[in-house]
Design a protein around this motif. Structure first.
Motif, mmCIF file in Angstrom:
data_model
loop_
_atom_site.group_PDB
_atom_site.id
_atom_site.type_symbol
_atom_site.label_atom_id
_atom_site.label_comp_id
_atom_site.label_asym_id
_atom_site.label_seq_id
_atom_site.Cartn_x
_atom_site.Cartn_y
_atom_site.Cartn_z
ATOM 1 N N UNK A 240 -20.704 -5.872 0.519
ATOM 2 C CA UNK A 240 -20.880 -7.228 1.218
ATOM 3 C C UNK A 240 -19.388 -7.569 1.390
ATOM 4 N N UNK A 241 -18.570 -6.337 1.385
ATOM 5 C CA UNK A 241 -16.781 -6.439 1.395
ATOM 6 C C UNK A 241 -16.158 -6.842 3.105
ATOM 7 N N UNK A 242 -14.817 -7.466 3.474
ATOM 8 C CA UNK A 242 -14.594 -7.768 4.553
ATOM 9 C C UNK A 242 -13.838 -5.917 5.421
ATOM 10 N N UNK A 243 -14.743 -5.412 6.415
ATOM 11 C CA UNK A 243 -14.798 -4.359 6.718
ATOM 12 C C UNK A 243 -13.245 -3.924 6.857
ATOM 13 N N UNK A 244 -12.311 -5.069 7.805
ATOM 14 C CA UNK A 244 -10.746 -5.175 7.832
ATOM 15 C C UNK A 244 -10.202 -4.777 7.056
ATOM 16 N N UNK A 245 -10.189 -5.432 5.958
ATOM 17 C CA UNK A 245 -8.802 -5.180 4.373
ATOM 18 C C UNK A 245 -9.800 -4.188 3.799
ATOM 19 N N UNK A 246 -10.949 -3.851 4.023
ATOM 20 C CA UNK A 246 -10.994 -2.356 3.069
ATOM 21 C C UNK A 246 -11.108 -1.351 3.670
ATOM 22 N N UNK A 247 -10.762 -0.914 5.471
ATOM 23 C CA UNK A 247 -10.486 -0.513 5.375
ATOM 24 C C UNK A 247 -9.021 0.462 5.296
ATOM 25 N N UNK A 248 -8.116 -1.213 5.081
ATOM 26 C CA UNK A 248 -6.336 -1.000 5.249
ATOM 27 C C UNK A 248 -6.390 -0.915 3.727
ATOM 28 N N UNK A 249 -7.206 -1.456 2.661
ATOM 29 C CA UNK A 249 -6.495 -1.153 1.561
ATOM 30 C C UNK A 249 -7.215 0.252 0.643
ATOM 31 N N UNK A 250 -7.993 0.911 1.807
ATOM 32 C CA UNK A 250 -8.348 2.044 1.310
ATOM 33 C C UNK A 250 -7.918 3.148 1.945
ATOM 34 N N UNK A 251 -6.475 2.813 2.761
ATOM 35 C CA UNK A 251 -5.602 3.582 3.300
ATOM 36 C C UNK A 251 -4.137 3.585 2.159
ATOM 37 N N UNK A 252 -4.306 2.124 2.106
ATOM 38 C CA UNK A 252 -3.016 2.390 0.837
ATOM 39 C C UNK A 252 -3.403 3.070 -0.158
ATOM 40 N N UNK A 253 -4.630 2.793 -0.909
ATOM 41 C CA UNK A 253 -4.717 4.190 -2.006
ATOM 42 C C UNK A 253 -4.599 5.456 -1.278
ATOM 43 N N UNK A 254 -4.610 5.658 -0.339
ATOM 44 C CA UNK A 254 -4.687 7.517 0.193
ATOM 45 C C UNK A 254 -2.812 7.709 -0.152
ATOM 46 N N UNK A 255 -2.508 6.492 0.843
ATOM 47 C CA UNK A 255 -0.795 6.869 1.052
ATOM 48 C C UNK A 255 -0.306 6.949 -0.737
ATOM 49 N N UNK A 256 -0.690 5.606 -1.868
ATOM 50 C CA UNK A 256 -0.001 5.901 -3.090
ATOM 51 C C UNK A 256 -0.469 7.007 -3.605
ATOM 52 N N UNK A 257 -1.844 7.572 -3.459
ATOM 53 C CA UNK A 257 -2.360 8.866 -4.186
ATOM 54 C C UNK A 257 -1.381 10.351 -3.544
ATOM 55 N N UNK A 258 -1.035 9.875 -2.386
ATOM 56 C CA UNK A 258 -0.727 11.031 -1.712
ATOM 57 C C UNK A 258 0.838 10.953 -2.171
ATOM 58 N N UNK A 259 1.588 10.343 -2.642
ATOM 59 C CA UNK A 259 3.153 10.047 -3.503
ATOM 60 C C UNK A 259 3.183 10.696 -4.566
ATOM 61 N N UNK A 260 1.591 10.159 -5.262
ATOM 62 C CA UNK A 260 1.859 10.756 -6.157
ATOM 63 C C UNK A 260 1.706 12.099 -6.496
ATOM 64 N N UNK A 261 0.600 12.771 -5.640
ATOM 65 C CA UNK A 261 0.509 14.075 -5.888
ATOM 66 C C UNK A 261 1.523 14.356 -5.891
ATOM 67 N N UNK A 262 2.707 14.271 -4.484
ATOM 68 C CA UNK A 262 3.710 14.550 -3.888
ATOM 69 C C UNK A 262 4.801 14.805 -5.188
ATOM 70 N N UNK A 263 5.019 13.776 -6.093
ATOM 71 C CA UNK A 263 5.664 13.901 -7.309
ATOM 72 C C UNK A 263 5.417 14.332 -7.908
ATOM 73 N N UNK A 264 4.075 14.697 -8.331
ATOM 74 C CA UNK A 264 3.567 15.974 -9.579
ATOM 75 C C UNK A 264 3.702 16.983 -9.107
ATOM 76 N N UNK A 265 3.761 17.250 -7.706
ATOM 77 C CA UNK A 265 3.490 18.996 -7.562
ATOM 78 C C UNK A 265 4.731 19.293 -6.978
ATOM 79 N N UNK A 266 5.890 18.173 -7.246
ATOM 80 C CA UNK A 266 7.792 18.622 -7.083
ATOM 81 C C UNK A 266 8.018 18.525 -8.335
ATOM 82 N N UNK A 267 7.055 18.020 -9.329
ATOM 83 C CA UNK A 267 7.826 18.069 -10.862
ATOM 84 C C UNK A 267 7.844 19.349 -11.345
#
Length: 267
Positions: A240-267
């Protein structure tokens, strides 16, 4: 879990999946052209149109769509007038959109609650008319991008070179901007005017970190958008959460995880 099988949730899912295709498709070209903020501008103008629609008792999304398309023409006109200050056109049109929305809010105090649903999204209230409109816009965008993706690619990276090769640069610029207006005006009821820009840009931001070619960037941005929409809607429906906000926050989480993954891969 019963909510996931309800009619209104199925309509919400269908609408979300359609916007999950069109928003990243258009967003990729906007990001490459450094026009990411055009989403916020056209969403504010669309809200002004929606408010007028409620005021004159005409289908709000249709009026918002007209406003957005007219604003897209104005943006292109101003971009040509201020070639060295292209972002000025976005600021001017956004100011006008906010001013008109405020004016219509003042004139129609009785419907302000309805208009507010377009600011934050109201995906669970999608009806068959809304879905048909979103479906038509999706079909238009997919066909145009499929036919002209090479031309849009050249235009996005080197507009002068595109003009030299004989491409109708003015027409292509206008086409991208009008399609952006169509997508935004149909997406605001799904994720809301305040969040629609995120659906245009964040899937693209994630895909650009992962993609090795322009074609893969197109595919990845759409896949990422669709994943966020499906998971976001399911999570929002269950808890029972706000759908639009949930989608956007999930996208931001995906972006953060991708950036962390890229950084870890380069390291």
């Amino acid at each position: 879990m019963e909510i996931l099988m309800s009619d209104f949730f199925q309509r919400a899912l269908a609408g979300g999946l359609l916007i999950g295709i069109t928003a990243p498709l258009i967003g990729l070209f906007l990001v490459l052209r450094r026009l990411s903020m055009i989403g916020d501008t056209l969403s504010h103008v669309t809200i002004a149109g929606v408010a007028l629609g409620f005021l004159i008792e005409v289908y709000p999304i249709a009026v918002g769509l007209i406003f957005a398309v007219l604003a897209s023409f104005a943006i292109e006109k101003l971009r040509k007038a201020y070639k060295s200050y292209a972002e000025l056109s976005i600021a001017i049109i956004m100011s006008g959109g906010v001013a008109l929305a405020s004016l219509f809010f003042t004139l129609g105090k009785g419907y302000n609650t309805d208009v507010m649903s377009y600011l934050f999204g109201s995906i669970y209230t999608l009806d068959s008319t809304d879905l048909k409109l979103v479906g038509v816009v999706t079909l238009i965008v997919v066909i145009v991008v499929a036919l002209l993706h090479k031309e849009f690619f050249l235009l996005s990276f080197e507009e002068d070179a595109a003009a030299v090769t004989g491409l109708p640069v003015k027409l292509l610029n206008m086409l991208i901007t009008v399609m952006t207006a169509l997508v935004i005006s149909t997406a605001i009821k799904i994720v809301g005017a305040l969040l629609v820009s995120a659906l245009l840009t964040i899937p693209v931001a994630v895909s650009l970190l992962m993609a090795r070619s322009f074609k893969s960037a197109i595919i990845l941005s759409v896949v990422i958008g669709e994943i966020a929409v499906v998971i976001g809607l399911v999570v929002a429906g269950i808890w029972n959460l706000a759908p639009g906000a949930t989608i956007v926050l999930l996208l931001i989480m995906m972006l953060i995880l991708t950036m962390i993954g890229k950084k870890g891969f380069r390291a």
